[in-house]
Scaffold this motif. Structure first.
Motif, PDB file in Angstrom:
ATOM      1  N   GLY A  75      35.687  46.453  -1.776  1.00  0.00           N
ATOM      2  CA  GLY A  75      36.326  47.524  -1.025  1.00  0.00           C
ATOM      3  C   GLY A  75      37.234  47.028   0.073  1.00  0.00           C
ATOM      4  N   THR A  79      40.924  44.865   0.308  1.00  0.00           N
ATOM      5  CA  THR A  79      42.187  45.427   0.769  1.00  0.00           C
ATOM      6  C   THR A  79      42.728  44.687   1.993  1.00  0.00           C
ATOM      7  OG1 THR A  79      40.999  47.155   2.001  1.00  0.00           O
ATOM      8  CG2 THR A  79      41.772  47.716  -0.209  1.00  0.00           C
ATOM      9  N   GLN A 113      32.518  52.223  -1.373  1.00  0.00           N
ATOM     10  CA  GLN A 113      33.474  51.122  -1.259  1.00  0.00           C
ATOM     11  C   GLN A 113      34.125  50.751  -2.596  1.00  0.00           C
ATOM     12  OE1 GLN A 113      31.422  47.899   0.872  1.00  0.00           O
ATOM     13  NE2 GLN A 113      32.312  48.651   2.789  1.00  0.00           N
ATOM     14  N   GLU A 114      34.089  51.632  -3.553  1.00  0.00           N
ATOM     15  CA  GLU A 114      34.672  51.268  -4.846  1.00  0.00           C
ATOM     16  C   GLU A 114      36.195  51.259  -4.794  1.00  0.00           C
ATOM     17  OE1 GLU A 114      34.462  52.335  -9.612  1.00  0.00           O
ATOM     18  OE2 GLU A 114      33.451  53.637  -8.172  1.00  0.00           O
ATOM     19  N   THR A 115      36.756  50.167  -5.223  1.00  0.00           N
ATOM     20  CA  THR A 115      38.183  50.048  -5.533  1.00  0.00           C
ATOM     21  C   THR A 115      38.262  49.411  -6.919  1.00  0.00           C
ATOM     22  OG1 THR A 115      38.341  47.858  -4.511  1.00  0.00           O
ATOM     23  CG2 THR A 115      38.848  49.756  -3.104  1.00  0.00           C
ATOM     24  N   HIS A 116      39.451  49.126  -7.360  1.00  0.00           N
ATOM     25  CA  HIS A 116      39.607  48.435  -8.643  1.00  0.00           C
ATOM     26  C   HIS A 116      40.408  47.160  -8.391  1.00  0.00           C
ATOM     27  CE1 HIS A 116      38.483  52.469 -10.022  1.00  0.00           C
ATOM     28  NE2 HIS A 116      37.969  51.822 -11.078  1.00  0.00           N
ATOM     29  N   LEU A 120      44.361  46.126  -8.074  1.00  0.00           N
ATOM     30  CA  LEU A 120      44.884  45.921  -6.723  1.00  0.00           C
ATOM     31  C   LEU A 120      45.678  44.627  -6.598  1.00  0.00           C
ATOM     32  CD1 LEU A 120      44.836  46.761  -3.666  1.00  0.00           C
ATOM     33  CD2 LEU A 120      42.719  45.431  -3.478  1.00  0.00           C
TER      34      LEU A 120
END
Length: 578
Positions: A75, A79, A113-116, A120
Motif C-alpha cells: 500500500g 506508493t 492497504q490494497e493496491t496493485h 503501479l
C-alpha cells in the motif's frame, strides 16, 4: 529452522554481491526483514521515507555500476517508493525493488492497504511481476535482477507478505548474473556514410552526453581532427569538460557559453551518446546521431544519419576515414565567443561578493568548488542548485555529480547522498540541497544522524522555490506562493542530531565551508542566500523575454563562471597566432 522464501531471496541477493537493502520495515515485509536480521552478510538500512530508499539505491547503483536494492511495504509503502524508482529507472540505475503486497488470499477483495503494485510500477521499471507461489523462486528473482542489470533500470518483484514466510520450494543453487559489457559495433556502411558527411562539412560541432563516459579520448581526437567545438549536456559535463581545449559549454535550460551558437551555426552537428530532451535547443537540421541504444536515434531531432553503435567503437572506426581539416576559424570563433560569454558575467559573482548580503548562491557554489576534494561525490537538488552545480562545479575526471537530471524530482540530493556514502565509504560526499528539497524529506536528516554518515549538507536557504519562481517570471506571471520565509535549517539539523551552523556573512563563508567539510561526521551548513539570484538559459524566445521583463527581477545571469573561465581563457591562449 525452516528455510523460507525470504531466506532464499536474501541468499540470492548476497550471492549477487548485494550488501544492503534500503527501506522501512512493515508488517508485509516482516519475513524479509527477519531474514536480513539473521544473515550477517547483509544489512537493513533504515530510512524515513521509502522514496528516500529508492533514491539512495539509485545513487549507489550509479556510482558502482552494480545492483542496488530497496524495499517497500504494501500500500502506502509502495506508493512512496514509486517516486524514487522513477528517478532510478530514468537514470539508468540497476535497482531491484522488492514491493511487498497484502496477503495473497486477500488480493482482489479491496483489503486494507490494497493496491496493485504490478500495475503501479509498470511505467518505471524494465521488469515487474507478482510472485504468487514459492515455486516461482528463485528463478523469477534472478530474472528481475538480470533484467535490471542488462537494461540499466529497475526490476520490481512484488511479494505478498504470506508468500515470503512460506517454505522455499526449490534449492537456491547459484547462477552467474551478468552486467552488460559487450560493445555495439557500428555497421561499416554507416561508418562510411558518417565519414563522408564529416569530410563534406565545412564546419562540425560535437554535442555529447553521458554516453561518452568511456569514449573521452576518442571524442577529443575526433574534435582535433575536424577542429570541432565540443558542447555537452548536464549528464556529459563530468566526463568531457575537464582539460578540454574544445569546450564551448552547455546547452539546455541550464546552459551557458557558446554551446547553443556552436550547435546551430555548424554545417554538421554530431550528437554522441546523448538523449538530450530539449528539442527546442537543437537546430532540427544537418544532424547526425550516434548511440548504442537504437531506440534513441531520431527521438529528439530529425536526422540526416543515425548510427547504432558504441560511441568509442564508432569514433575509432571513422577516424581513419577522415580527412584532416586545416581551417579552424569556426572553432576559434566559438572559443572566443564562449570566453566572452563567461567574461561578461564574472563581476556578477565576484565583485564585492564577500561583502554582499544576502549571500550570492553563485559565490557559495564557487567557494564549495574550491574547497571540495578532487574526488568528491556531489549530489544536487533539482531546481536552482542544478544551475549552480552546472555552472560552477569543476569536473576533474574523479569527481562525480549525481542528480535527478532526467526525472527532475525535488528532494533527491540528501537521499542520493545517503546511497553515495554507503557506496563509496571514505570519499567526501556533499549534498547541495535547496531549502525546498531539503524540507520535503527532512526526516532523512535523522537517517544521516542515526547511521552517523559523514555527509556534508550545504543548504542553499533563500526561503523561496527559486526555479518555480523563475518559471513563473519567464512566462510573464508574477511569482505566487513561491516565497515562504527562511527556515532555521541549522536548528532543525541540530535537533535531529546533525551538527550545524548558519552563515549569513559572506566574509565568513569560506571558513564555514572548511569547518563543515573537515568535520569527521555529518554536518549541515545553513547558508542564507539571495532569493533574487536567478538564471535564464543562453537562448530564450522573444515572448519569454517579454514575459520576464513584465515580471521583473533584480539579478539575472546568462553565463557560467567559476574555474570554467580559466579553462576558456587557456583555450584562447592555445589558438595559433598567424
Amino acid at each position: 529452522m525452516s528455510y523460507t522464501v525470504a531466506d532464499q531471496m536474501i541468499e540470492v541477493l548476497t550471492q549477487a554481491g548485494v550488501r544492503r537493502v534500503y527501506g522501512l520495515v512493515g508488517d508485509s515485509l516482516n519475513p524479509l526483514a527477519d531474514a536480513i536480521r539473521r544473515n550477517p552478510e547483509i544489512e537493513w538500512v533504515h530510512v524515513h521515507n521509502e522514496e528516500a530508499a529508492a533514491l539512495a539505491a539509485a545513487a549507489e547503483a550509479q556510482l558502482t555500476g552494480r545492483l542496488a536494492v530497496c524495499a517497500g511495504s504494501c500500500g502506502p509503502g509502495n506508493t512512496h517508493l514509486v517516486q524514487g524508482l522513477y528517478d532510478a529507472h530514468r537514470s539508468g540505475a540497476p535497482v531491484l525493488a522488492i514491493a511487498s503486497h497484502i496477503p495473497s488470499t486477500q488480493i482482489g477483495t479491496n483489503y486494507f492497504q490494497e493496491t496493485h503494485p504490478q500495475h503501479l510500477f509498470l511505467e518505471c521499471s524494465a521488469y515487474c511481476e507478482l510472485v504468487s507461489r514459492p515455486e516461482q523462486l528463485p528463478r523469477m528473482q534472478r530474472i528481475a535482477m538480470q533484467t535490471a542489470l542488462a537494461q540499466g533500470g529497475v526490476g520490481v518483484l512484488v511479494l505478498p507478505g504470506d508468500i515470503g514466510g512460506e517454505q522455499a520450494a526449490h534449492p537456491t543453487g547459484h547462477t552467474d548474473l551478468v552486467a552488460p559489457t559487450a560493445v555495439a559495433q557500428p555497421d561499416q556502411a554507416k561508418v562510411q556514410s558518417l565519414a563522408d558527411k564529416i569530410n563534406a562539412a565545412g564546419t562540425v560541432t560535437l554535442f555529447v552526453g553521458a554516453g561518452i563516459r568511456d569514449a573521452r579520448a576518442e571524442v577529443l581526437e575526433l574534435a582535433g581532427k575536424v577542429h570541432s567545438p565540443i558542447g555537452h549536456s548536464l549528464g556529459g559535463k563530468e566526463w568531457i569538460q575537464y582539460d578540454n581545449h574544445y569546450d564551448v559549454g552547455m546547452s539546455g535550460l541550464l546552459g551557458y557559453g557558446a554551446c547553443y551558437d556552436a550547435t546551430h551555426e555548424a554545417d554538421l552537428l554530431i550528437l554522441l551518446g546523448t538523449d538530450f530532451p530539449y528539442d527546442t535547443f537543437l537546430p532540427q537540421a544537418h544532424t547526425v546521431q550516434v548511440d548504442r541504444d537504437a531506440s534513441r536515434l531520431g527521438r529528439r531531432t530529425r536526422l540526416d544519419l543515425g548510427v547504432h553503435g558504441d560511441v568509442a567503437a564508432t569514433v575509432r572506426a571513422v577516424l581513419p576515414l577522415l580527412e584532416q581539416k586545416n581551417d579552424r576559424t569556426f572553432l576559434d570563433r566559438m572559443l572566443r565567443r564562449h570566453a566572452a560569454a563567461l567574461e561578461k558575467v564574472v563581476s556578477a559573482y565576484t565583485e564585492k561578493a564577500e561583502k554582499l548580503r544576502p549571500i550570492h548562491p553563485e559565490y557559495v557554489a564557487a567557494l564549495l568548488d574550491q574547497e571540495m576534494t578532487e574526488d568528491a561525490i556531489v549530489t544536487v537538488d533539482t531546481g536552482m542548485c542544478n544551475v549552480w552545480a552546472a555552472r560552477y562545479l569543476t569536473p576533474t575526471g574523479r569527481r562525480r555529480i549525481i542528480g535527478s537530471f532526467r526525472h527532475g524530482t525535488m528532494a533527491n540530493a540528501l537521499p542520493h547522498a545517503i546511497g553515495a556514502a554507503y557506496a563509496e565509504p571514505g570519499r567526501q560526499v556533499v549534498s547541495m540541497s535547496g531549502d525546498g528539497g531539503l524540507t520535503m524529506l527532512l526526516g532523512e536528516l535523522l537517517t544521516v544522524a542515526e547511521h552517523n554518515l559523514p555527509i556534508k549538507v550545504v543548504a542553499f536557504n533563500n526561503g523561496s522555490l527559486g526555479m518555480i519562481r523563475l518559471e513563473m517570471m519567464v512566462a510573464g506571471y508574477p511569482s505566487f506562493e513561491t516565497d515562504h520565509g527562511v527556515a532555521d535549517l541549522a536548528g532543525i539539523a541540530r535537533a535531529a542530531g546533525v551538527p550545524a551552523i548558519t552563515v549569513d556573512d559572506p566574509g565568513e563563508l569560506a571558513k564555514a565551508l572548511r569547518t563543515a567539510l573537515e568535520a569527521p561526521g555529518p554536518y549541515l551548513l545553513d547558508v542564507r542566500t539571495d532569493p533574487n539570484a536567478l538564471s535564464i538559459p543562453p537562448h530564450i524566445t522573444a515572448s519569454q523575454v517579454r514575459g520576464f521583463a513584465l515580471a521583473a527581477t533584480r539579478t539575472v545571469l546568462d553565463g557560467g563562471v567559476g574555474k570554467m573561465i580559466e579553462l576558456a581563457r587557456s583555450n584562447l591562449r592555445s589558438i595559433p597566432r598567424p
